[in-house]
Every structure is written in structure tokens, then in C-alpha cells.
Motif scaffolding. Structure first.
Motif, PDB file in Angstrom:
ATOM      1  N   UNK A  77       0.828  -1.206   0.000  1.00  0.00           N
ATOM      2  CA  UNK A  77       0.000   0.000   0.000  1.00  0.00           C
ATOM      3  C   UNK A  77       0.862   1.256   0.000  1.00  0.00           C
ATOM      4  N   UNK A  78       0.297   2.311  -0.528  1.00  0.00           N
ATOM      5  CA  UNK A  78       1.036   3.561  -0.686  1.00  0.00           C
ATOM      6  C   UNK A  78       0.981   4.358   0.610  1.00  0.00           C
ATOM      7  N   UNK A  79       1.602   3.812   1.623  1.00  0.00           N
ATOM      8  CA  UNK A  79       1.581   4.524   2.907  1.00  0.00           C
ATOM      9  C   UNK A  79       2.835   4.219   3.705  1.00  0.00           C
ATOM     10  N   UNK A  80       3.190   5.196   4.493  1.00  0.00           N
ATOM     11  CA  UNK A  80       4.270   5.065   5.456  1.00  0.00           C
ATOM     12  C   UNK A  80       3.690   5.584   6.760  1.00  0.00           C
ATOM     13  N   UNK A  81       3.852   4.843   7.840  1.00  0.00           N
ATOM     14  CA  UNK A  81       3.338   5.323   9.121  1.00  0.00           C
ATOM     15  C   UNK A  81       4.486   5.494  10.105  1.00  0.00           C
ATOM     16  N   UNK A  82       4.339   6.509  10.963  1.00  0.00           N
ATOM     17  CA  UNK A  82       5.325   6.803  11.991  1.00  0.00           C
ATOM     18  C   UNK A  82       4.595   6.825  13.326  1.00  0.00           C
ATOM     19  N   UNK A  83       5.055   6.005  14.257  1.00  0.00           N
ATOM     20  CA  UNK A  83       4.456   5.947  15.595  1.00  0.00           C
ATOM     21  C   UNK A  83       5.506   6.347  16.618  1.00  0.00           C
ATOM     22  N   UNK A  84       5.228   7.427  17.333  1.00  0.00           N
ATOM     23  CA  UNK A  84       6.148   7.930  18.349  1.00  0.00           C
ATOM     24  C   UNK A  84       5.729   7.414  19.718  1.00  0.00           C
ATOM     25  N   UNK A  85       6.706   6.976  20.509  1.00  0.00           N
ATOM     26  CA  UNK A  85       6.435   6.597  21.889  1.00  0.00           C
ATOM     27  C   UNK A  85       6.184   7.875  22.694  1.00  0.00           C
ATOM     28  N   UNK A  86       5.459   7.746  23.783  1.00  0.00           N
ATOM     29  CA  UNK A  86       5.127   8.882  24.628  1.00  0.00           C
ATOM     30  C   UNK A  86       6.399   9.507  25.212  1.00  0.00           C
ATOM     31  N   UNK A  87       6.703  10.764  24.877  1.00  0.00           N
ATOM     32  CA  UNK A  87       7.933  11.369  25.391  1.00  0.00           C
ATOM     33  C   UNK A  87       7.897  11.603  26.903  1.00  0.00           C
ATOM     34  N   UNK A  88       6.708  11.795  27.469  1.00  0.00           N
ATOM     35  CA  UNK A  88       6.612  12.019  28.916  1.00  0.00           C
ATOM     36  C   UNK A  88       7.101  10.784  29.666  1.00  0.00           C
ATOM     37  N   UNK A  89       6.635   9.613  29.251  1.00  0.00           N
ATOM     38  CA  UNK A  89       7.082   8.378  29.908  1.00  0.00           C
ATOM     39  C   UNK A  89       8.585   8.195  29.737  1.00  0.00           C
ATOM     40  N   UNK A  90       9.107   8.511  28.558  1.00  0.00           N
ATOM     41  CA  UNK A  90      10.552   8.390  28.329  1.00  0.00           C
ATOM     42  C   UNK A  90      11.329   9.333  29.235  1.00  0.00           C
ATOM     43  N   UNK A  91      10.852  10.558  29.355  1.00  0.00           N
ATOM     44  CA  UNK A  91      11.550  11.535  30.196  1.00  0.00           C
ATOM     45  C   UNK A  91      11.515  11.127  31.667  1.00  0.00           C
ATOM     46  N   UNK A  92      10.365  10.646  32.123  1.00  0.00           N
ATOM     47  CA  UNK A  92      10.246  10.236  33.523  1.00  0.00           C
ATOM     48  C   UNK A  92      11.177   9.071  33.839  1.00  0.00           C
ATOM     49  N   UNK A  93      11.367   8.190  32.895  1.00  0.00           N
ATOM     50  CA  UNK A  93      12.236   7.026  33.094  1.00  0.00           C
ATOM     51  C   UNK A  93      13.688   7.300  32.695  1.00  0.00           C
ATOM     52  N   UNK A  94      13.964   8.543  32.306  1.00  0.00           N
ATOM     53  CA  UNK A  94      15.298   8.911  31.813  1.00  0.00           C
ATOM     54  C   UNK A  94      15.750   7.958  30.695  1.00  0.00           C
ATOM     55  N   UNK A  95      14.803   7.620  29.846  1.00  0.00           N
ATOM     56  CA  UNK A  95      15.055   6.694  28.740  1.00  0.00           C
ATOM     57  C   UNK A  95      15.148   7.474  27.431  1.00  0.00           C
ATOM     58  N   UNK A  96      15.617   6.785  26.391  1.00  0.00           N
ATOM     59  CA  UNK A  96      15.710   7.393  25.063  1.00  0.00           C
ATOM     60  C   UNK A  96      14.314   7.581  24.474  1.00  0.00           C
ATOM     61  N   UNK A  97      14.180   8.572  23.622  1.00  0.00           N
ATOM     62  CA  UNK A  97      12.968   8.705  22.825  1.00  0.00           C
ATOM     63  C   UNK A  97      13.008   7.624  21.753  1.00  0.00           C
ATOM     64  N   UNK A  98      11.856   7.112  21.377  1.00  0.00           N
ATOM     65  CA  UNK A  98      11.800   6.081  20.340  1.00  0.00           C
ATOM     66  C   UNK A  98      10.639   6.343  19.397  1.00  0.00           C
TER      67      UNK A  98
END
Length: 163
Positions: A128-149
Motif C-alpha cells: 500500500x502507498x503509505x508510510x506510518x510513523x508511531x512515536x512513543x510517549x515522550x513524557x514516559x521516556x523523560x520520567x524514566x530517563x530513557x531514550x525517545x523512540x
């Protein structure tokens, strides 16, 4: 080319850089935003590196005619983006990730009138003619001092074969 080397072929396209083609480079060594662009998720990913891993999420064999079939690969690009900024700004890190994703989408889109990724596939992100991008919740990443994904998904079709 076989279905077994599809992930390597796509990683090679994403890591390639040719100033003449007008597409952005993704590797930092070529002026891009990523320290790592590679096929498959390693057991121990590079720490504190902007990383893009090409994985295959799904594989289908699509029957296109009585004796013709085509391999369809569903790629998933896994991006890991460390939360480090010289200014300490969380917003700047998220903005930089958005800019990097934009460059990836330009590279995935390919050359004008050529969606084969340099002849590596019959077509990429066309059926199919589509590309999707799903971002992880940045708040949870920041609270856990984890990388953004984030995850980028799209398909690629290989040439048809008899079978």
C-alpha cells in the motif's frame, strides 16, 4: 536477491549517500543525524547513539497470477534517540527527532519517478502507498530517563517469480 536479504538491502539503501541524487544522507559520518544505521536489532544496542535499525515485521507471498507470485516485506525502522541536549531542553531533543524522521521519510520516498531504492526492489512504499510513523510517549521516556523512540513502517515489493 532473495527474500532472506531484504532487510540488508533496505539498510544498505538507507545508509547509502550520493550527493548527486539529492536525497539526504542519514549516517552522521556523511552529514546525517544517525550514528548507527544497520540491519536488524542487536542484542546490545549502541548506548547514547542516535540509532536506526531496519527490521522486518511481516513477510507475505502475494499471488499475482496463476503461476506468478511476489514477495512483500513489511519493514519497521526502529529509531532510538537519546535525550541529551547541550541546552538541557527536552523540546530541542524532540524537535531534532522530528527533523531526523523527516530525513528518513525523504530517503524512504526515494528518487523522483524511481521507487525501487536503487533497483533493490520492484517498489517501496507504493502498495500500500503509505508510510506510518508511531512515536512513543515522550513524557514516559523523560520520567524514566530513557531514550525517545519511534517506529516507521512501510512495505516493499520484490520482483515477481514463477512458482
Amino acid at each position: 536477491m532473495t527474500s532472506a536479504d531484504a532487510v540488508d538491502r533496505e539498510a544498505a539503501w538507507l545508509a547509502a549517500a550520493d550527493p548527486a541524487d539529492g536525497l539526504p544522507a542519514l549516517l552522521a559520518s556523511q552529514g546525517g543525524p544517525f550514528d548507527v544505521v544497520q540491519a536488524y536489532q542487536p542484542r546490545t544496542p549502541a548506548a547514547r547513539k542516535n540509532s536506526l535499525y531496519v527490521c522486518r515485521r511481516r513477510f507475505q507471498e502475494v499471488r499475482t497470477a496463476h503461476i506468478r507470485r511476489m514477495a512483500r516485506h513489511q519493514f519497521e525502522l526502529r529509531i532510538t534517540w537519546p535525550q541529551s541536549s547541550p541546552t538541557g531542553s527536552a523540546e530541542d531533543v524532540q524537535r531534532a527527532l522530528d527533523a531526523a524522521v523527516d530525513l528518513v521519510l525523504l530517503r524512504v520516498g526515494g528518487l523522483f519517478m524511481d521507487k525501487t531504492h536503487g533497483g533493490r526492489f520492484l517498489s517501496v512504499a507504493e502498495d500500500p502507498a503509505e508510510v506510518s510513523v508511531d512515536f512513543a510517549d515522550p513524557v514516559a521516556s523523560m520520567q524514566n530517563r530513557a531514550d525517545l523512540t519511534c517506529l516507521i513502517s512501510y512495505s516493499a515489493d520484490d520482483a515477481e517469480i514463477n512458482g
